[in-house]
Design a protein around this motif. Sequence first.
Motif, PDB file in Angstrom:
ATOM      1  N   ALA A   1       2.208  -4.698   2.971  1.00  8.57           N
ATOM      2  CA  ALA A   1       1.226  -5.546   3.720  1.00  8.57           C
ATOM      3  C   ALA A   1       1.526  -6.989   3.561  1.00  8.57           C
ATOM      4  O   ALA A   1       0.910  -7.955   4.284  1.00  8.57           O
ATOM      5  CB  ALA A   1      -0.143  -5.131   3.260  1.00  8.57           C
TER       6      ALA A   1
ATOM      7  N   TYR B   1      -2.938   3.423  -5.438  1.00  6.32           N
ATOM      8  CA  TYR B   1      -1.769   3.203  -4.643  1.00  6.32           C
ATOM      9  C   TYR B   1      -1.337   1.791  -4.312  1.00  6.32           C
ATOM     10  O   TYR B   1      -0.308   1.568  -3.385  1.00  6.32           O
ATOM     11  CB  TYR B   1      -1.428   4.219  -3.334  1.00  6.32           C
TER      12      TYR B   1
ATOM     13  N   PHE C   1       4.082   0.912   2.120  1.00  8.64           N
ATOM     14  CA  PHE C   1       3.812   0.302   3.369  1.00  8.64           C
ATOM     15  C   PHE C   1       3.771  -1.407   2.671  1.00  8.64           C
ATOM     16  O   PHE C   1       2.813  -1.671   1.765  1.00  8.64           O
ATOM     17  CB  PHE C   1       2.628   0.300   4.163  1.00  8.64           C
TER      18      PHE C   1
ATOM     19  N   LEU D   1      -7.981   0.932  -5.523  1.00 10.66           N
ATOM     20  CA  LEU D   1      -7.120   1.955  -4.811  1.00 10.66           C
ATOM     21  C   LEU D   1      -5.957   2.040  -5.645  1.00 10.66           C
ATOM     22  O   LEU D   1      -4.913   1.194  -6.000  1.00 10.66           O
ATOM     23  CB  LEU D   1      -6.831   1.460  -3.531  1.00 10.66           C
TER      24      LEU D   1
ATOM     25  N   TYR E   1       0.865  -1.167  -0.252  1.00  9.93           N
ATOM     26  CA  TYR E   1       0.011  -0.089   0.096  1.00  9.93           C
ATOM     27  C   TYR E   1       1.038   1.096  -0.071  1.00  9.93           C
ATOM     28  O   TYR E   1       1.606   1.455   0.984  1.00  9.93           O
ATOM     29  CB  TYR E   1      -0.750  -0.030   1.004  1.00  9.93           C
TER      30      TYR E   1
ATOM     31  N   PRO F   1      -3.514 -12.379  13.731  1.00 13.57           N
ATOM     32  CA  PRO F   1      -4.103 -11.349  14.562  1.00 13.57           C
ATOM     33  C   PRO F   1      -4.483 -10.147  13.608  1.00 13.57           C
ATOM     34  O   PRO F   1      -4.075 -10.183  12.527  1.00 13.57           O
ATOM     35  CB  PRO F   1      -2.819 -10.966  15.374  1.00 13.57           C
ATOM     36  N   SER F   2      -5.096  -9.328  14.040  1.00 11.72           N
ATOM     37  CA  SER F   2      -5.680  -8.112  13.528  1.00 11.72           C
ATOM     38  C   SER F   2      -4.597  -7.506  12.802  1.00 11.72           C
ATOM     39  O   SER F   2      -3.486  -7.169  13.478  1.00 11.72           O
ATOM     40  CB  SER F   2      -6.602  -7.267  14.260  1.00 11.72           C
ATOM     41  N   GLY F   3      -4.834  -7.014  11.453  1.00 11.29           N
ATOM     42  CA  GLY F   3      -3.716  -6.323  10.866  1.00 11.29           C
ATOM     43  C   GLY F   3      -2.661  -6.978  10.119  1.00 11.29           C
ATOM     44  O   GLY F   3      -1.649  -6.392   9.767  1.00 11.29           O
ATOM     45  N   CYS F   4      -2.747  -8.350  10.214  1.00 10.61           N
ATOM     46  CA  CYS F   4      -1.666  -9.308   9.733  1.00 10.61           C
ATOM     47  C   CYS F   4      -1.936  -9.391   8.027  1.00 10.61           C
ATOM     48  O   CYS F   4      -0.789 -10.183   7.433  1.00 10.61           O
ATOM     49  CB  CYS F   4      -1.620 -10.545  10.236  1.00 10.61           C
ATOM     50  N   GLY F   5      -2.826  -8.965   7.632  1.00  8.82           N
ATOM     51  CA  GLY F   5      -3.056  -8.925   6.183  1.00  8.82           C
ATOM     52  C   GLY F   5      -4.064 -10.119   5.649  1.00  8.82           C
ATOM     53  O   GLY F   5      -3.906 -10.255   4.338  1.00  8.82           O
ATOM     54  N   LYS F   6      -4.809 -10.420   6.239  1.00 11.10           N
ATOM     55  CA  LYS F   6      -5.808 -11.441   5.949  1.00 11.10           C
ATOM     56  C   LYS F   6      -6.988 -10.846   4.761  1.00 11.10           C
ATOM     57  O   LYS F   6      -6.854 -11.443   3.761  1.00 11.10           O
ATOM     58  CB  LYS F   6      -6.660 -12.022   7.190  1.00 11.10           C
ATOM     59  N   SER F   7      -7.362  -9.873   5.278  1.00 10.71           N
ATOM     60  CA  SER F   7      -8.282  -9.174   4.284  1.00 10.71           C
ATOM     61  C   SER F   7      -7.619  -8.799   2.942  1.00 10.71           C
ATOM     62  O   SER F   7      -8.064  -8.753   1.707  1.00 10.71           O
ATOM     63  CB  SER F   7      -8.924  -7.873   5.228  1.00 10.71           C
ATOM     64  N   THR F   8      -6.184  -8.053   2.903  1.00 10.11           N
ATOM     65  CA  THR F   8      -5.639  -7.789   1.927  1.00 10.11           C
ATOM     66  C   THR F   8      -5.550  -8.809   1.124  1.00 10.11           C
ATOM     67  O   THR F   8      -5.458  -8.589  -0.050  1.00 10.11           O
ATOM     68  CB  THR F   8      -4.209  -7.111   2.339  1.00 10.11           C
TER      69      THR F   8
HETATM   70  N1  ADP Z   1      -6.446   0.690   2.065  1.00 16.24           N
HETATM   71  C1  ADP Z   1      -5.339   0.722   2.967  1.00 16.24           C
HETATM   72  N2  ADP Z   1      -4.430   1.404   2.805  1.00 16.24           N
HETATM   73  C2  ADP Z   1      -2.969   1.246   3.514  1.00 16.24           C
HETATM   74  N3  ADP Z   1      -3.018   0.374   4.286  1.00 16.24           N
HETATM   75  C3  ADP Z   1      -3.654  -0.552   4.483  1.00 16.24           C
HETATM   76  C4  ADP Z   1      -5.183  -0.500   3.760  1.00 16.24           C
HETATM   77  N4  ADP Z   1      -5.693  -1.752   4.019  1.00 16.24           N
HETATM   78  C5  ADP Z   1      -4.861  -2.318   4.964  1.00 16.24           C
HETATM   79  N5  ADP Z   1      -3.797  -1.857   5.324  1.00 16.24           N
HETATM   80  C6  ADP Z   1      -2.875  -2.058   6.061  1.00 16.24           C
HETATM   81  O1  ADP Z   1      -2.486  -3.340   5.799  1.00 16.24           O
HETATM   82  C7  ADP Z   1      -2.185  -4.364   6.844  1.00 16.24           C
HETATM   83  C8  ADP Z   1      -3.017  -5.393   6.836  1.00 16.24           C
HETATM   84  O2  ADP Z   1      -4.450  -5.108   6.715  1.00 16.24           O
HETATM   85  P1  ADP Z   1      -5.595  -5.914   6.764  1.00 16.24           P
HETATM   86  O3  ADP Z   1      -5.366  -6.948   5.351  1.00 16.24           O
HETATM   87  O4  ADP Z   1      -6.674  -5.210   6.604  1.00 16.24           O
HETATM   88  O5  ADP Z   1      -5.581  -6.926   7.990  1.00 16.24           O
HETATM   89  P2  ADP Z   1      -6.490  -7.964   8.669  1.00 16.24           P
HETATM   90  O6  ADP Z   1      -7.520  -8.263   7.841  1.00 16.24           O
HETATM   91  O7  ADP Z   1      -5.692  -9.084   8.800  1.00 16.24           O
HETATM   92  O8  ADP Z   1      -7.010  -7.517   9.944  1.00 16.24           O
HETATM   93  C9  ADP Z   1      -2.444  -3.435   8.012  1.00 16.24           C
HETATM   94  O9  ADP Z   1      -1.467  -2.972   8.716  1.00 16.24           O
HETATM   95  C10 ADP Z   1      -3.352  -2.234   7.418  1.00 16.24           C
HETATM   96  O10 ADP Z   1      -3.209  -1.140   8.280  1.00 16.24           O
END
Ligand code: ADP
Lengths: 258, 303
Positions: free
Chosen positions: A23, A63, A21, A61, A18, A42-49
Amino acid sequence: MNTAHDYAITTEKLNLWYGSFQALFDIDLNIRNGMITSLIGPSGCGKSTFLRSVNRINERLGYVRIDGKINVQEQNIYAEKVELVQVRKQIGMVFQRPNPLPVSIKENILFGHKLHVKDKKYSAADYNDIVEKSLRQVLLWDKVKDSLDQKATALSLEEQQKLCIARLLPVKPNILLMDEPCSALDPKGTAAVEELIWELRGEYSILLVTHNMAQARRASEECIFMLMGKVIEHKETSDLFVTPDKKETADYIEGRYG
Amino acid sequence: MHKTTLEKANSAESMFSVSALNVKNKKTQKLYSVLFLMMTLLLILPVLVILGTLIVKGGSMISIDFLFTDPVNGMTEGGVFPALLGTVWLVSLALLVSVPLGIAAAIYLSEYASDNWFTRIINLAIINLAGVPSIVHALFGLGAFVMFFGFGTSILAASLTLAIMTLPVVIVSTRESLQAVPHAFREACWNMGATRWQTIRRVVLPNAVSGILTGVILEVSRTTGETAPIMFTGAAFFLPFLPQGIFDQTMALSLHLFVVSTQVPNVPEALPYAVALVLIGMVLLMNSVSIALRMYLRGQKKW
Ligand SMILES: Nc1ncnc2c1ncn2[C@@H]1O[C@H](COP(=O)(O)OP(=O)(O)O)[C@@H](O)[C@H]1O
Ligand SMILES: [Mg+2]
């Protein structure tokens, strides 16, 4: 459905940024066909990403930069001649918060179908069949069969989430991505949706993100543990929770990361 | 142990009774609520005074005849029909141009464009365009439409000038209505394989239409009252006949009001008030339609 392939999703050295950063780091995964694979961490580990790069919704997005390969049914979905609409048809996604469209229950189910099938040979009866079949598959038919013309947004959250799963089915996807599909639901709703996900196994390959380890344990056959953008461990769910190979996994399932 | 619970029970009475600080806070709270009420009343006072004055001084002249006859006798008698009709012409044509253009631009900016230097410059331009005084628009219209494009002083030139003036407001209000549609709806559509346009057409627009319409109608009422932009570009002081097409000049209510109240001798005192009443009546009518429409459409949608 499609038993020609062993793997629904495979990735090779997938890295995602991102902006500046990073991810995701060197994700190498082979996600089996026709199974439920859970993705924990854990939350923020990149699962959703990770999930959102599998159906290419992240790239909206401006970027976001991706490096490496994601193959779905053994085809690289980031290849040049790939049609995004076809990718999205193959891969349905269910979100954390149920997001039914503000139209009737029936129109929600038919929405995807009507997008993709343009010839007029469908009669009202055909449409009703599609609606009934989809709603039966998500165990919702008996509850809503008399109120198909009511707004979907008036349903309870549990029913909304089931509807959101049901409306993917007429488009005939092979893969369902679910991003914490139960986290907005109460325990009863969670159990009901979990039961439904379990029912769909086999016909669909399901990748289920959850922060609820009990859920991963109950509702998945394989399990992936991620930490800080990396895959730490991936094996059969029963194995992973009983005899984790890595110290990080053990720490996490014992609750030491929160 | 027993004793402390008993003591607590005894002190309960004093615990919940009024303290000096409570009384003081309550007084302050009362003071502020009265103060804000006064300010609100002060706000509607001018509206009431204006409407009251107009009705008292000009109400007696208003009749169906007044609306539908021509002014006669050097505009000291007769009605306002050509001006009323002219205003309808000008406003309709202006909106015919600015609404499709503005909505298209807003859809592009809200749904398609990514955030980069180009769209940022466009946004800046829109904001600045909205801030340009109407007399400057008038001079621009004179230079561009009347002279450069050779439309002459005509309904077309005046309407285009009004259109340019309303465009930024249409864009901004439309874009806001579009962005008020929850993002989750769009994601739901994309995930079923809908293209951007299918998403916009089937989900975003139907849910934004009430906001868009309200914005447009409010623009109508604002455009109705504009005088400066049409004065140099197409509105006539006095025309003894009705316009036959968009290249003719026309009378307009706002300019007519200016003329009868300052430019013409021997006007009966009630006439300017009556013209003003017609103008303000039109605007209020539009606003009521807008509010009614919004309430109706709000009732239609639920999420
Ligand atoms: N749209 C975004 N822009 C910038 N950083 C992002 C965005 N979405 C997620 N991140 C960052 O990427 C990392 C992984 O996020 P995410 O995949 O949402 O984690 P999870 O679903 O595991 O909680 C986090 O550090 C988050 O801050
Ligand atoms: Mg997440």
